[in-house]
Design a protein around this motif. Structure first.
Motif: not given
Length: 237
Positions: A13-21, A23-30, A95-102
């Motif tokens: 199961a994928r986790h539930a929603q976060t603020e990063s989801n 805001l479409r932020v690339l977020d992978s750090a623990l 790319w962690h923390g970025s929401s830039r389209d590029v």
């Protein structure tokens, strides 16, 4: 449906929603962000969806969002949550923390190439697909080695989940995984029997139990066949 000693059923199961989801932020750090109020509602709904299942164990990635989601599922079955490194989200590195389209577009292109077979490509400062798959699969193999009599739930992350299932399941390929994202609290179910992994359900869609193809409607998808002895690098890497 529960499992038998010879057939193991894993519910990823994928986790539930976060603020990063949101805001479409690339977020992978623990440990990463916690759930939003909507995410908490989603996690409770996931627990309700699984309430009728014979869940014997619940595992979670080390991420806060996965652990929070897993807590609701585990509580409804009266079992503890076991946090296991290895099923956390793939590292997006620089790319962690970025929401830039590029940056998001570069990540999407790399992920598409991963699923086409270019598994040694690496996110800048992050992981390659082969590294993600190796750690994820090691956890799954360790889980099924314990021969559970009921279902086992693993709360994890969409990117890592799709890579691992496309690699493992005999009836799923990279094209299918690319075309079918897993939303928040989406479920992918696997069966393991006598060394063979099969995906039996992908976000509510039941899949054929055998052969090297996946069906959607009347179409059948071709699986890239890697020549014997290769490192699973597909074309155009």
């Amino acid at each position: 449906m529960g499992s038998s000693a010879s057939v193991q059923r894993l519910i990823l199961a994928r986790h539930a929603q976060t603020e990063s989801n949101v805001l479409r932020v690339l977020d992978s750090a623990l440990p990463g962000p916690k759930l939003t109020p909507e995410g908490i509602r989603q996690a409770k709904a996931l627990a309700e969806r699984l309430a009728s299942r014979d869940v014997e164990a619940v595992f979670s990635s080390p991420a806060a969002r996965a652990r929070e989601t897993a807590d609701f599922v585990a509580e409804s079955h009266g079992v503890p949550v076991s946090v296991v490194p290895g099923i956390q989200e793939l590292s997006v590195g620089d790319w962690h923390g970025s929401s830039r389209d590029v940056d998001r577009n570069e990540f999407r292109d790399m992920y598409r190439r991963w699923l086409s077979g270019c598994q040694d490509l690496r996110a800048p400062g992050g992981e390659s697909a082969s590294e993600v798959i190796q750690r994820f699969v090691e956890v799954l193999q360790g889980v099924v080695s314990r021969a559970w009599t009921g279902d086992v739930v693993l709360v994890t992350h969409g990117g890592a989940l799709r890579l691992a299932v496309a690699h493992l399941a005999v009836n799923i390929d990279g094209s299918f995984a690319q075309a079918h994202p897993v939303g928040n609290t989406g479920i992918v179910e696997l069966e393991y029997e006598e060394g063979v992994w099969r995906c039996v359900e992908w976000c509510g869609v039941e899949l054929p139990p055998s052969d090297r193809s996946a069906a959607e409607g009347s179409s059948r998808m071709q699986v890239y066949e890697y020549p014997s002895g290769t490192d699973r690098q597909g074309p155009n890497c």
